[in-house]
Design a protein around this motif. Structure first.
Motif, PDB file in Angstrom:
ATOM      1  N   GLU A 139      16.802  -5.062 -11.491  1.00 26.67           N
ATOM      2  CA  GLU A 139      16.035  -4.125 -10.863  1.00 26.67           C
ATOM      3  C   GLU A 139      14.963  -4.730 -10.062  1.00 26.67           C
ATOM      4  O   GLU A 139      14.701  -4.354  -9.021  1.00 26.67           O
ATOM      5  CB  GLU A 139      15.502  -3.106 -12.119  1.00 26.67           C
ATOM      6  CG  GLU A 139      14.508  -2.060 -11.454  1.00 26.67           C
ATOM      7  CD  GLU A 139      15.322  -0.878 -10.781  1.00 26.67           C
ATOM      8  OE1 GLU A 139      16.441  -0.753 -10.886  1.00 26.67           O
ATOM      9  OE2 GLU A 139      14.572  -0.250 -10.318  1.00 26.67           O
ATOM     10  N   ARG A 140      14.450  -5.788 -10.572  1.00 31.81           N
ATOM     11  CA  ARG A 140      13.290  -6.639  -9.995  1.00 31.81           C
ATOM     12  C   ARG A 140      13.842  -7.419  -8.544  1.00 31.81           C
ATOM     13  O   ARG A 140      13.622  -7.384  -7.766  1.00 31.81           O
ATOM     14  CB  ARG A 140      12.570  -7.671 -10.790  1.00 31.81           C
ATOM     15  CG  ARG A 140      11.576  -7.025 -11.896  1.00 31.81           C
ATOM     16  CD  ARG A 140      10.349  -6.158 -11.285  1.00 31.81           C
ATOM     17  NE  ARG A 140       9.812  -6.591 -10.259  1.00 31.81           N
ATOM     18  CZ  ARG A 140       8.629  -7.304 -10.197  1.00 31.81           C
ATOM     19  NH1 ARG A 140       7.902  -7.256 -11.353  1.00 31.81           N
ATOM     20  NH2 ARG A 140       8.137  -7.581  -8.936  1.00 31.81           N
ATOM     21  N   LEU A 141      15.190  -8.055  -9.086  1.00 30.79           N
ATOM     22  CA  LEU A 141      15.652  -8.857  -7.924  1.00 30.79           C
ATOM     23  C   LEU A 141      16.102  -7.928  -6.688  1.00 30.79           C
ATOM     24  O   LEU A 141      16.312  -8.664  -5.768  1.00 30.79           O
ATOM     25  CB  LEU A 141      17.095  -9.287  -8.602  1.00 30.79           C
ATOM     26  CG  LEU A 141      16.793 -10.718  -9.411  1.00 30.79           C
ATOM     27  CD1 LEU A 141      18.167 -11.216  -9.981  1.00 30.79           C
ATOM     28  CD2 LEU A 141      16.216 -11.813  -8.844  1.00 30.79           C
ATOM     29  N   VAL A 142      16.604  -6.803  -7.156  1.00 30.96           N
ATOM     30  CA  VAL A 142      17.009  -5.950  -5.847  1.00 30.96           C
ATOM     31  C   VAL A 142      15.987  -5.695  -4.764  1.00 30.96           C
ATOM     32  O   VAL A 142      16.331  -5.543  -3.668  1.00 30.96           O
ATOM     33  CB  VAL A 142      17.923  -4.871  -6.562  1.00 30.96           C
ATOM     34  CG1 VAL A 142      17.111  -3.704  -6.779  1.00 30.96           C
ATOM     35  CG2 VAL A 142      19.037  -4.400  -5.242  1.00 30.96           C
ATOM     36  N   PHE A 143      14.763  -5.500  -5.510  1.00 28.77           N
ATOM     37  CA  PHE A 143      13.729  -5.041  -4.562  1.00 28.77           C
ATOM     38  C   PHE A 143      12.861  -6.237  -4.059  1.00 28.77           C
ATOM     39  O   PHE A 143      11.823  -6.188  -3.231  1.00 28.77           O
ATOM     40  CB  PHE A 143      12.743  -4.081  -5.146  1.00 28.77           C
ATOM     41  CG  PHE A 143      13.489  -2.570  -5.417  1.00 28.77           C
ATOM     42  CD1 PHE A 143      14.042  -2.113  -4.204  1.00 28.77           C
ATOM     43  CD2 PHE A 143      13.709  -2.065  -6.625  1.00 28.77           C
ATOM     44  CE1 PHE A 143      14.477  -0.679  -4.525  1.00 28.77           C
ATOM     45  CE2 PHE A 143      14.417  -1.220  -6.715  1.00 28.77           C
ATOM     46  CZ  PHE A 143      14.942  -0.282  -5.948  1.00 28.77           C
ATOM     47  N   THR A 144      13.108  -7.500  -4.660  1.00 30.48           N
ATOM     48  CA  THR A 144      12.036  -8.643  -4.362  1.00 30.48           C
ATOM     49  C   THR A 144      12.553  -9.360  -3.122  1.00 30.48           C
ATOM     50  O   THR A 144      13.711  -9.964  -3.155  1.00 30.48           O
ATOM     51  CB  THR A 144      12.145  -9.565  -5.658  1.00 30.48           C
ATOM     52  OG1 THR A 144      11.443  -8.875  -6.660  1.00 30.48           O
ATOM     53  CG2 THR A 144      11.076 -10.644  -5.228  1.00 30.48           C
ATOM     54  N   PRO A 145      11.783  -9.335  -2.000  1.00 32.13           N
ATOM     55  CA  PRO A 145      12.437  -9.860  -0.590  1.00 32.13           C
ATOM     56  C   PRO A 145      12.235 -11.567  -0.889  1.00 32.13           C
ATOM     57  O   PRO A 145      12.879 -12.317  -0.200  1.00 32.13           O
ATOM     58  CB  PRO A 145      11.586  -9.381   0.154  1.00 32.13           C
ATOM     59  CG  PRO A 145      10.349  -8.990  -0.300  1.00 32.13           C
ATOM     60  CD  PRO A 145      10.837  -8.572  -1.757  1.00 32.13           C
ATOM     61  N   GLY A 146      11.294 -12.017  -1.625  1.00 34.05           N
ATOM     62  CA  GLY A 146      10.874 -13.444  -1.597  1.00 34.05           C
ATOM     63  C   GLY A 146      11.769 -14.418  -2.332  1.00 34.05           C
ATOM     64  O   GLY A 146      11.856 -14.009  -3.422  1.00 34.05           O
ATOM     65  N   ARG A 147      11.973 -15.597  -1.834  1.00 32.77           N
ATOM     66  CA  ARG A 147      12.893 -16.608  -2.606  1.00 32.77           C
ATOM     67  C   ARG A 147      12.450 -17.012  -3.806  1.00 32.77           C
ATOM     68  O   ARG A 147      12.869 -17.042  -4.819  1.00 32.77           O
ATOM     69  CB  ARG A 147      13.223 -17.506  -1.496  1.00 32.77           C
ATOM     70  CG  ARG A 147      14.496 -18.514  -2.203  1.00 32.77           C
ATOM     71  CD  ARG A 147      14.765 -19.725  -1.040  1.00 32.77           C
ATOM     72  NE  ARG A 147      15.916 -20.242  -1.749  1.00 32.77           N
ATOM     73  CZ  ARG A 147      15.392 -21.570  -2.308  1.00 32.77           C
ATOM     74  NH1 ARG A 147      13.842 -21.779  -2.342  1.00 32.77           N
ATOM     75  NH2 ARG A 147      16.168 -22.443  -2.871  1.00 32.77           N
ATOM     76  N   ASN A 148      10.936 -17.518  -3.661  1.00 30.02           N
ATOM     77  CA  ASN A 148      10.219 -17.923  -4.821  1.00 30.02           C
ATOM     78  C   ASN A 148      10.197 -16.980  -5.942  1.00 30.02           C
ATOM     79  O   ASN A 148      10.193 -17.168  -7.069  1.00 30.02           O
ATOM     80  CB  ASN A 148       8.926 -18.524  -4.290  1.00 30.02           C
ATOM     81  CG  ASN A 148       9.014 -19.922  -3.549  1.00 30.02           C
ATOM     82  OD1 ASN A 148      10.319 -20.337  -3.653  1.00 30.02           O
ATOM     83  ND2 ASN A 148       8.055 -20.114  -2.687  1.00 30.02           N
ATOM     84  N   ALA A 149       9.802 -15.609  -5.406  1.00 26.11           N
ATOM     85  CA  ALA A 149       9.784 -14.551  -6.457  1.00 26.11           C
ATOM     86  C   ALA A 149      11.024 -14.397  -7.093  1.00 26.11           C
ATOM     87  O   ALA A 149      10.951 -14.198  -8.481  1.00 26.11           O
ATOM     88  CB  ALA A 149       8.892 -13.353  -5.960  1.00 26.11           C
ATOM     89  N   LYS A 150      11.910 -14.232  -6.505  1.00 27.34           N
ATOM     90  CA  LYS A 150      13.247 -14.309  -7.280  1.00 27.34           C
ATOM     91  C   LYS A 150      13.659 -15.327  -8.090  1.00 27.34           C
ATOM     92  O   LYS A 150      14.028 -15.108  -9.282  1.00 27.34           O
ATOM     93  CB  LYS A 150      14.430 -14.438  -6.215  1.00 27.34           C
ATOM     94  CG  LYS A 150      14.499 -12.767  -5.521  1.00 27.34           C
ATOM     95  CD  LYS A 150      15.953 -13.136  -4.349  1.00 27.34           C
ATOM     96  CE  LYS A 150      15.812 -12.213  -3.271  1.00 27.34           C
ATOM     97  NZ  LYS A 150      16.470 -11.038  -3.330  1.00 27.34           N
ATOM     98  N   ILE A 151      13.386 -16.491  -7.682  1.00 28.47           N
ATOM     99  CA  ILE A 151      13.529 -17.749  -8.700  1.00 28.47           C
ATOM    100  C   ILE A 151      12.523 -17.718  -9.809  1.00 28.47           C
ATOM    101  O   ILE A 151      13.147 -17.611 -11.049  1.00 28.47           O
ATOM    102  CB  ILE A 151      13.084 -19.146  -8.028  1.00 28.47           C
ATOM    103  CG1 ILE A 151      14.282 -19.279  -6.887  1.00 28.47           C
ATOM    104  CG2 ILE A 151      12.986 -20.355  -8.765  1.00 28.47           C
ATOM    105  CD1 ILE A 151      14.148 -20.566  -6.000  1.00 28.47           C
TER     106      ILE A 151
END
Lengths: 354, 536
Positions: free
Chosen positions: B11-23
């Motif tokens: 759920e968080r990954l699908v809405f998170t645009p930033g690469r660092n935030a995904k990591i």
């Protein structure tokens, strides 16, 4: 035999009109005599000659429209108290939507209609809870009248917000929330969850927070988001929670904040495509409207043989009513926007520029 | 840990645009989750889980047995996605007191279940989960998480979390299988490094910096003998790995693209690792990138595509010859080994990138600017003694692109950006003039650019867009047709997918031309004259 409510409660281009009483309920334009269910802009309009509402709704209208535009004469009526207007007995009951929100119960010659306005059934620390009133006709909204809308517990969504604040301490979390009701409810829920740091407010949500506090709803420490920072000022409010009107994150106002996480608090966040379209990074499903289960529960509770649906997904609700053997009628009232829907970023205007 | 935790991650990954935030989100998964679930989650993200028994039709039948058909149809119509509709609409059974399944229970359950048992299994699990958990379960078993996290990103998060080099993780990746228990033991210092001997392993590529700074150019001018030059081809960079355990064609980021280019995989009858450029080559001539695009992102490659768009690999480097690792040797030594290797194997569908002899840098620059073929982007200049170092190490390899083409175009639409740019109108669609048959002139959109400008220019453009908006379409604004942008790009190619009939390669904004009236912007014909793949 009492007259059917459809013989004395009329659907007009201005909204619902009580013929024997001579007043409108939530009219879309200024009228002589209006009964107002709650303070949201699609229900409360400025410029009526006479207004009847709860004391809280009247205070909200004065704060929004100014003393001179909130009704020439203002008649407060508390929950549970009644007045009789031209033989129509009128009582206001809590609707659980926002502070001061009321259902309007009308009785004439032995038949009773309840115009519920907007409502929800779950607990809200900032307003009185919904009270079901049995009636012959129940008038309901249908904003979230599809079985896909079942709002999770508020505490679950608030925990997701606080988890995210802990995971991204270098970023500011900006919660997009409607200025009346949603903003104060989120603040109160954060306080219940133990968040006791100051909560930072966009200018457009400050006034109503002050009003809520003056009406006895404690919100804890609130601070305005600083204005007038010099160009090149380092980003501010990392690790903090900011509340702003929906889509404020799309305006230049947001540029002062540290790499903001855009959160939106709305029932629409249930649907991914909706959240994606608004480029929301953390969708929070927190709604001031009844979800599907709450709508059906309410219709069971009021035991009305007939239900009128003002606006929203009336097709699904009328179908579900027919499965219960209840007569459903779609009113297609115009001018009912959903305050949880996409607030146009442009509506904020450039006045929000630092 | 249950499917619910994995649902929160998705759920968080699908809405998170930033690469660092995904990591950061994936790192937390590795840190918080117990074995074997964290490895199952990793396998799901890297696309290594596949279930054949759980078809979408099972989900459709299950929900139809529980929900009124009219309400289901209205809901599906509103939500759009079937998996999401089912996850949201699934009627919760009050009184279910079975705990939700763990990820590994789901995987094991589906592996052991017969086809006939799958529906009951799924139904039982759906009853224990909330809406997010149900969506995660359905997406997991029917495939297609689509959360915007590539396998490479998941491995990067694994590297950051464990403070291990990503190259090391790639090396051992092919020695481990879900749920990767030996991998996690090794990364946590509790076990030996898994041994990938014999498996085809991706080795991170060596990348080049653009040659722009005067000092860097001067350094080459002063010692031309220390440098080697090759053409920079406009294809896709690939790595070819032939090993006893299999053969693979890898993209630049380590995605396995062997399936899309079976004729290359067929030709890889060797044991070694090579670096090269994948190109469409017809009769010895390299076709423009748009031809190669016809072969990308396809699940099935038919004989017609293979015939119409024949691919080949132009080899740049030899990394491993058999098991012998050549990467620490100087470029010239590797190059000699590459030539010898090629003479020995002579693989089909491959050739060796030509070295361009030069005595002075100015010879090279003249050569570069005279090469106008669409398939040549410019030159590569490599230090003769450079080892093959993963990543983008400064000073060893340079890419020297030829001077870009340019047009003066009129700004037509602007769109808000993402992430840090979400409050800025930073994506610009621009157009050129076309004269219609009746003599009227109109602007035709020819491209979209979202780079090339400075931060100051972005602020200026954003304000200009807000003050000159004529219409709004969701996140897009149409603006007054009065602002001229100088747009530079690497090549122009005919395109049937664009209304203008022409596509630009890598357009970016070079200058804001407030001095120029829109009427004097370039005409579409000007751009058409730059097209390099005009049919013969």
């Amino acid at each position: 035999m009492p007259p059917h409510p459809e013989t004395w409660m009329k659907v007009t281009p201005l909204g619902l009109y009580c013929e024997p009483g001579g007043f409108h309920v939530d009219p879309t334009r200024a009228v002589d005599r209006a009964v107002i269910s709650h303070g949201h802009a699609d229900h409360a309009r400025p410029g009526h000659a006479a207004v009847l509402a709860t004391p809280e709704t009247l205070a909200i209208m004065r704060a929004r429209f100014g003393e001179d535009r909130a009704g020439d004469t203002q008649q407060p009526l508390r929950y549970g108290e009644s007045v009789t207007i031209n033989g129509v007995r009128l009582t206001l009951h809590p609707a659980g939507h926002v502070l001061g929100s009321a259902q309007v119960a009308l009785e004439w010659q032995g038949s009773r209609i309840v115009v519920s306005g907007d409502y929800k059934r779950r607990r809200d620390p900032t307003c009185a809870g919904f009270v079901p009133v049995e009636c012959d006709v129940f008038v309901t909204e249908a904003t979230f009248a599809l079985p896909v809308f079942r709002h999770p517990p508020d505490s679950h969504e608030i925990r997701r917000l606080l988890d995210s604040v802990a995971l991204f301490p270098e970023r500011a979390h900006v919660v997009g929330a409607y200025a009346l009701g949603k903003t104060q409810r989120i603040i109160a829920l954060l306080r219940e969850a133990g968040w006791d740091r100051p909560i930072h407010l966009h200018g457009a949500v400050e006034k109503l927070c002050t009003l809520y506090e003056s009406l006895g709803v404690p919100l804890g420490a609130l601070l305005p988001v600083p204005k007038g920072l010099k160009r090149g000022h380092p980003p501010i409010l990392a690790g903090e929670i900011v509340i702003a009107p929906p889509s404020a994150e799309a305006t230049p106002w947001a540029r002062r904040l540290a790499d903001p996480v855009t959160c939106a608090a709305s029932g629409w966040m249930t649907v991914r495509q909706r959240a994606k379209l608004r480029a929301v990074e953390l969708p929070l499903i927190i709604s001031d409207h009844a979800d599907w289960d709450e709508l059906l529960q309410t219709i069971d509770d009021v035991r009305a043989p007939e239900v009128w649906v003002t606006h929203g997904r009336d097709d699904a609700l009328v179908h579900a009513l027919s499965l219960k053997g209840i007569r459903g009628r779609a009113l297609h009232l115009v001018g009912r926007e959903d305050e949880e829907d996409e607030g146009a970023p442009e509506a904020l205007g450039e006045e929000t520029t630092p | 840990m249950s499917v619910q935790a994995f649902a929160d991650l998705l759920e968080r990954l699908v809405f998170t645009p930033g690469r660092n935030a995904k990591i950061a989100l994936i790192r937390r998964w590795f840190a918080d989750q117990p074995d074997p679930d964290r490895g199952v989650g990793l396998a799901a993200l890297t696309g290594e889980l596949a279930f054949t028994a759980a078809k979408p039709s099972i989900i459709r039948d299950l929900v139809a047995s529980r929900v009124d058909p009219t309400l289901l149809a209205l809901s599906h119509d509103y939500v759009g996605d079937l998996a999401e509709t089912v996850a949201l609409i699934w009627p919760e059974c009050h009184g279910v007191n079975t705990p939700p399944p763990s990820l590994s229970e789901v995987v094991e359950g589906l592996e052991l279940a017969s086809r006939a048992e799958v529906p009951a299994l799924m139904e039982g699990w759906l009853d224990t989960l909330d809406a997010g958990g149900r969506l995660a379960l359905i997406k997991l078993v029917t495939g297609g998480l689509r959360v915007g996290a590539s396998a490479r990103l998941a491995k990067t998060a694994l590297a950051e979390w464990s403070r291990q080099e990503i190259g090391e993780i790639e090396e051992v990746w092919h020695a481990v299988v879900p749920p990767y228990l030996p991998l996690f033991r090794w990364l946590e210092g509790k076990g030996p490094r898994p041994d990938a001997a014999g498996a085809p392993v991706f080795r991170p590529l060596m990348l080049a910096h653009p040659l722009e700074a005067e000092a860097d150019i001067v350094a080459i001018e002063h010692a031309p003998a220390e440098w080697r030059a090759e053409w920079k081809w406009d294809g896709i960079r690939v790595q070819l790995t032939g090993a006893p355990g299999g053969r693979r064609l890898w993209s630049r980021t380590g995605e396995d693209i062997s399936g899309a280019f079976p004729e290359i995989a067929d030709a890889m009858d060797f044991h070694g690792v090579l670096d090269g450029e994948l190109l469409v080559i017809r009769d010895g001539a390299v076709a423009p990138f748009s031809d190669l695009q016809q072969r990308l992102n396809r699940k099935v490659i038919g004989p017609k595509l293979m015939r119409d768009y024949p691919v080949a690999v132009r080899l740049y480097d030899l990394l491993l010859d058999g098991e012998e690792d050549l990467r620490s040797l100087p470029f010239t030594t590797r190059r000699a080994r590459l030539e010898a290797w090629f003479a020995r194997h002579a693989p089909a569908r491959m050739d060796v990138s030509e070295l361009i002899p030069f005595e002075k840098l100015e010879h090279l620059s003249a050569l570069r600017d005279s090469a106008r073929e669409a398939s040549i982007e410019g030159l590569m200049i490599k230090r003769a003694d450079s080892a093959y170092v993963p990543g983008r190490v400064k000073g060893l390899w340079w890419k020297w692109k030829r001077a870009p083409l340019s047009v003066d175009a009129v700004l037509m639409y602007a769109q808000r950006g993402h992430g840090k740019r979400s409050s800025y109108y930073s994506d610009y669609t621009f157009g050129l003039w076309r004269t219609n048959e009746d003599g009227t002139r109109e602007l035709v959109p020819v491209g979209k650019a979202y780079s090339g400008f400075t931060d100051q220019e972005l602020i200026f453009l954003d304000r200009w867009v807000r003050n000159h908006t004529t219409a709004r379409f969701g996140p897009v604004r149409e603006v007054e047709k009065s602002f001229v942008l100088e747009v530079i790009f690497d090549a122009a190619q005919l395109s049937s997918r664009h209304r203008s009939g022409v596509a630009m390669r890598f357009p970016r904004i070079a200058r804001l031309r407030q001095d120029k009236p829109a009427e004097e912007a370039d005409r579409l014909e000007t751009l058409m004259a730059m097209v390099e793949n005009r049919p013969g």
